[in-house]
Design a protein around this motif. Structure first.
Motif, PDB file in Angstrom:
ATOM      1  N   GLN A  77      -9.187  14.885  -2.943  1.00 17.87           N
ATOM      2  CA  GLN A  77      -9.528  14.000  -4.057  1.00 17.87           C
ATOM      3  C   GLN A  77     -10.428  12.878  -3.548  1.00 17.87           C
ATOM      4  OE1 GLN A  77      -8.388  14.522  -7.250  1.00 17.87           O
ATOM      5  NE2 GLN A  77      -7.256  16.334  -6.579  1.00 17.87           N
ATOM      6  N   GLU A  78     -11.258  12.369  -4.425  1.00 17.52           N
ATOM      7  CA  GLU A  78     -12.022  11.172  -4.102  1.00 17.52           C
ATOM      8  C   GLU A  78     -11.217   9.975  -4.586  1.00 17.52           C
ATOM      9  OE1 GLU A  78     -16.038  10.987  -5.351  1.00 17.52           O
ATOM     10  OE2 GLU A  78     -16.606  12.885  -4.398  1.00 17.52           O
ATOM     11  N   ILE A  79     -10.852   9.092  -3.664  1.00 18.25           N
ATOM     12  CA  ILE A  79     -10.049   7.937  -4.032  1.00 18.25           C
ATOM     13  C   ILE A  79     -10.752   6.658  -3.588  1.00 18.25           C
ATOM     14  CG2 ILE A  79      -7.889   9.225  -3.895  1.00 18.25           C
ATOM     15  CD1 ILE A  79      -7.312   7.815  -1.244  1.00 18.25           C
ATOM     16  N   THR A  80     -10.327   5.541  -4.172  1.00 18.34           N
ATOM     17  CA  THR A  80     -10.919   4.257  -3.834  1.00 18.34           C
ATOM     18  C   THR A  80     -10.264   3.694  -2.584  1.00 18.34           C
ATOM     19  OG1 THR A  80      -9.323   2.985  -5.135  1.00 18.34           O
ATOM     20  CG2 THR A  80     -11.269   3.820  -6.293  1.00 18.34           C
ATOM     21  N   ILE A  81     -10.904   2.672  -2.009  1.00 17.64           N
ATOM     22  CA  ILE A  81     -10.328   2.024  -0.834  1.00 17.64           C
ATOM     23  C   ILE A  81      -9.001   1.364  -1.196  1.00 17.64           C
ATOM     24  CG2 ILE A  81     -11.636  -0.105  -1.207  1.00 17.64           C
ATOM     25  CD1 ILE A  81     -10.615   1.463   2.177  1.00 17.64           C
ATOM     26  N   GLU A  82      -8.886   0.865  -2.428  1.00 13.49           N
ATOM     27  CA  GLU A  82      -7.635   0.242  -2.869  1.00 13.49           C
ATOM     28  C   GLU A  82      -6.504   1.268  -2.923  1.00 13.49           C
ATOM     29  OE1 GLU A  82     -10.994  -2.215  -3.943  1.00 13.49           O
ATOM     30  OE2 GLU A  82     -10.544  -0.137  -4.502  1.00 13.49           O
ATOM     31  N   GLN A  83      -6.798   2.462  -3.408  1.00 11.39           N
ATOM     32  CA  GLN A  83      -5.783   3.523  -3.445  1.00 11.39           C
ATOM     33  C   GLN A  83      -5.393   3.959  -2.034  1.00 11.39           C
ATOM     34  OE1 GLN A  83      -8.238   6.044  -6.008  1.00 11.39           O
ATOM     35  NE2 GLN A  83      -6.619   6.049  -7.559  1.00 11.39           N
ATOM     36  N   LEU A  84      -6.376   4.062  -1.155  1.00  5.37           N
ATOM     37  CA  LEU A  84      -6.101   4.462   0.226  1.00  5.37           C
ATOM     38  C   LEU A  84      -5.201   3.435   0.904  1.00  5.37           C
ATOM     39  CD1 LEU A  84      -6.703   6.456   2.532  1.00  5.37           C
ATOM     40  CD2 LEU A  84      -8.685   5.042   3.121  1.00  5.37           C
ATOM     41  N   GLU A  85      -5.482   2.162   0.684  1.00  2.00           N
ATOM     42  CA  GLU A  85      -4.676   1.132   1.339  1.00  2.00           C
ATOM     43  C   GLU A  85      -3.265   1.091   0.775  1.00  2.00           C
ATOM     44  OE1 GLU A  85      -6.915  -2.557   1.809  1.00  2.00           O
ATOM     45  OE2 GLU A  85      -7.792  -1.519   3.534  1.00  2.00           O
ATOM     46  N   GLN A  86      -3.106   1.381  -0.498  1.00  4.08           N
ATOM     47  CA  GLN A  86      -1.757   1.446  -1.052  1.00  4.08           C
ATOM     48  C   GLN A  86      -0.956   2.579  -0.412  1.00  4.08           C
ATOM     49  OE1 GLN A  86       0.055  -0.443  -2.581  1.00  4.08           O
ATOM     50  NE2 GLN A  86       1.662   0.683  -3.631  1.00  4.08           N
ATOM     51  N   ILE A  87      -1.601   3.712  -0.182  1.00  2.00           N
ATOM     52  CA  ILE A  87      -0.936   4.828   0.500  1.00  2.00           C
ATOM     53  C   ILE A  87      -0.404   4.370   1.855  1.00  2.00           C
ATOM     54  CG2 ILE A  87      -1.341   7.041   1.685  1.00  2.00           C
ATOM     55  CD1 ILE A  87      -3.340   7.696  -0.602  1.00  2.00           C
ATOM     56  N   HIS A  88      -1.246   3.698   2.628  1.00  2.00           N
ATOM     57  CA  HIS A  88      -0.860   3.369   3.993  1.00  2.00           C
ATOM     58  C   HIS A  88       0.033   2.140   4.086  1.00  2.00           C
ATOM     59  CE1 HIS A  88      -3.009   6.703   5.498  1.00  2.00           C
ATOM     60  NE2 HIS A  88      -4.160   6.283   5.017  1.00  2.00           N
ATOM     61  N   ARG A  89      -0.022   1.256   3.089  1.00  2.00           N
ATOM     62  CA  ARG A  89       0.960   0.172   3.038  1.00  2.00           C
ATOM     63  C   ARG A  89       2.366   0.743   2.920  1.00  2.00           C
ATOM     64  NH1 ARG A  89      -3.048  -2.509  -0.254  1.00  2.00           N
ATOM     65  NH2 ARG A  89      -3.815  -4.370   0.843  1.00  2.00           N
ATOM     66  N   LEU A  90       2.475   1.830   2.166  1.00  2.00           N
ATOM     67  CA  LEU A  90       3.778   2.455   1.967  1.00  2.00           C
ATOM     68  C   LEU A  90       4.118   3.412   3.106  1.00  2.00           C
ATOM     69  CD1 LEU A  90       3.535   3.272  -1.855  1.00  2.00           C
ATOM     70  CD2 LEU A  90       4.728   1.349  -0.789  1.00  2.00           C
ATOM     71  N   LYS A  91       3.227   4.326   3.405  1.00  2.00           N
ATOM     72  CA  LYS A  91       3.538   5.407   4.350  1.00  2.00           C
ATOM     73  C   LYS A  91       3.723   4.905   5.774  1.00  2.00           C
ATOM     74  CE  LYS A  91       1.827   9.772   6.194  1.00  2.00           C
ATOM     75  NZ  LYS A  91       0.704  10.720   6.288  1.00  2.00           N
ATOM     76  N   THR A  92       2.863   4.012   6.221  1.00  2.00           N
ATOM     77  CA  THR A  92       2.913   3.511   7.602  1.00  2.00           C
ATOM     78  C   THR A  92       3.388   2.068   7.662  1.00  2.00           C
ATOM     79  OG1 THR A  92       1.064   4.965   8.177  1.00  2.00           O
ATOM     80  CG2 THR A  92       1.554   3.166   9.705  1.00  2.00           C
ATOM     81  N   GLY A  93       2.880   1.252   6.761  1.00  2.00           N
ATOM     82  CA  GLY A  93       3.097  -0.184   6.845  1.00  2.00           C
ATOM     83  C   GLY A  93       4.523  -0.632   6.625  1.00  2.00           C
ATOM     84  N   CYS A  94       5.271   0.065   5.773  1.00  2.00           N
ATOM     85  CA  CYS A  94       6.611  -0.418   5.437  1.00  2.00           C
ATOM     86  C   CYS A  94       7.547  -0.423   6.643  1.00  2.00           C
ATOM     87  CB  CYS A  94       7.204   0.427   4.304  1.00  2.00           C
ATOM     88  SG  CYS A  94       6.583  -0.030   2.683  1.00  2.00           S
ATOM     89  N   LEU A  95       7.511   0.598   7.476  1.00  2.00           N
ATOM     90  CA  LEU A  95       8.372   0.609   8.657  1.00  2.00           C
ATOM     91  C   LEU A  95       7.915  -0.430   9.679  1.00  2.00           C
ATOM     92  CD1 LEU A  95       9.285   4.347   9.391  1.00  2.00           C
ATOM     93  CD2 LEU A  95      10.547   2.633   8.087  1.00  2.00           C
ATOM     94  N   LEU A  96       6.605  -0.628   9.807  1.00  2.00           N
ATOM     95  CA  LEU A  96       6.115  -1.674  10.696  1.00  2.00           C
ATOM     96  C   LEU A  96       6.547  -3.044  10.184  1.00  2.00           C
ATOM     97  CD1 LEU A  96       2.512  -0.318  11.375  1.00  2.00           C
ATOM     98  CD2 LEU A  96       4.426  -0.302  12.964  1.00  2.00           C
ATOM     99  N   SER A  97       6.489  -3.219   8.873  1.00  2.00           N
ATOM    100  CA  SER A  97       6.905  -4.481   8.271  1.00  2.00           C
ATOM    101  C   SER A  97       8.386  -4.737   8.502  1.00  2.00           C
ATOM    102  CB  SER A  97       6.599  -4.468   6.767  1.00  2.00           C
ATOM    103  OG  SER A  97       6.958  -5.689   6.170  1.00  2.00           O
TER     104      SER A  97
END
Length: 279
Positions: free
Chosen positions: A151-171
């Motif tokens: 899919q073609e997604i925006t940078i905002e959508q991409l960052e939301q993915i990684h805030r959840l997928k990777t960022g939450c455990l780091l947080s």
């Protein structure tokens, strides 16, 4: 950290194949970034670093489970992880799924049974870890990541993915470290912002390495994201754009550390390392 993880698994009365499968993925190694972040945060705030270990073990158990499941054919269908066969390739899919299930479930027992925490601390840590690893955190991010394939997604959508997928455990790692150090609400809020930037820095560099990294250093084939039609920072912004985006987050992360009174701390050095790492 590896020794603590293996010691805990050895205390469990579980089937031998399940134990071997679980320990196989623990022994696959890795940067152990999350426990390091937890310790450095607690250390920088002059906390008792001995208190972080049960929470760090629990967090790393969840991270290991997520990698086992992420490699499965229904997810990324990877053959290698850190230069070794993935768990389902070494054993079988059912065993790999159960090893992941066990690591996730037992992680909460580690915190609940830790005698270094009082009841209030146990409730806080379990609640935050559940939030970070569950459907509002990592699990939800994994689904969004799969839905974004081809899919073609925006940078905002991409960052939301990684805030959840990777960022939450780091947080969680940084929040737990500051909480156990007894930091005030303002400092913890600033450090949660820092954690968000760290998660994005980590992911952008991961995506960059998938394009230009040395597969022998990384222990996996480069270009796997492109082969799996995944949305990445280079695919959305171009390679130069991804590098520039990462640098802006490095600056913001360091600003947070300065506001939290941690300028020049080992967390600042780790920020540079994560931005420049080659594996």
């Amino acid at each position: 950290m590896n020794q603590l993880l293996l010691q805990y698994i050895d205390t469990l009365n579980i089937p031998e194949r399940l134990k071997r499968s679980t320990k196989y993925s623990i022994n696959a190694g890795g940067k152990r970034l999350r426990p390091i972040l937890m310790r450095l945060t607690c250390e920088g705030l002059q906390g008792d670093c001995e208190k972080i270990y049960p929470a760090a073990v629990a967090l790393e158990m969840i991270h290991t489970y997520s990698l086992i499941h992420d490699d499965l054919p229904a997810m990324d269908d990877d053959m290698y992880r850190r230069g070794k066969l993935t768990n389902h390739r070494q054993f079988d899919e059912a065993t790999a799924i159960l090893a992941g299930d066990g690591l996730l479930t037992n992680s909460f027992q580690v915190i609940a049974s830790a005698n270094v925490y009082n009841a209030e601390e146990k409730v806080y840590l379990i609640n935050r870890l559940t939030e970070a690893s569950g459907m509002e955190g990592m699990v939800g991010g994994q689904l969004l990541d799969m839905e974004a394939e081809q899919q073609e997604i925006t940078i905002e959508q991409l960052e939301q993915i990684h805030r959840l997928k990777t960022g939450c455990l780091l947080s969680f790692a940084i929040d737990a470290g500051s909480y156990l150090a007894g930091a005030n609400d303002k400092t913890r809020f600033i450090l949660r912002q820092f954690a968000e930037y760290i998660g994005l820095i980590f992911q952008i560099q991961d995506d960059i390495l998938d394009v230009v990294g040395d597969q022998h250093l990384m222990g996996k084939a480069s270009g796997s994201d492109q082969g799996n039609s995944k949305s990445t920072y280079p695919s959305v912004l171009g390679l130069d754009g991804a590098i520039s985006h990462k640098k802006s987050y490095v600056n913001k992360a360091k600003q947070c550390l300065e506001q939290a009174g941690l300028k020049g701390s080992r967390l600042e050095g780790l920020t540079d390392y994560l931005s420049e790492r080659d594996l």
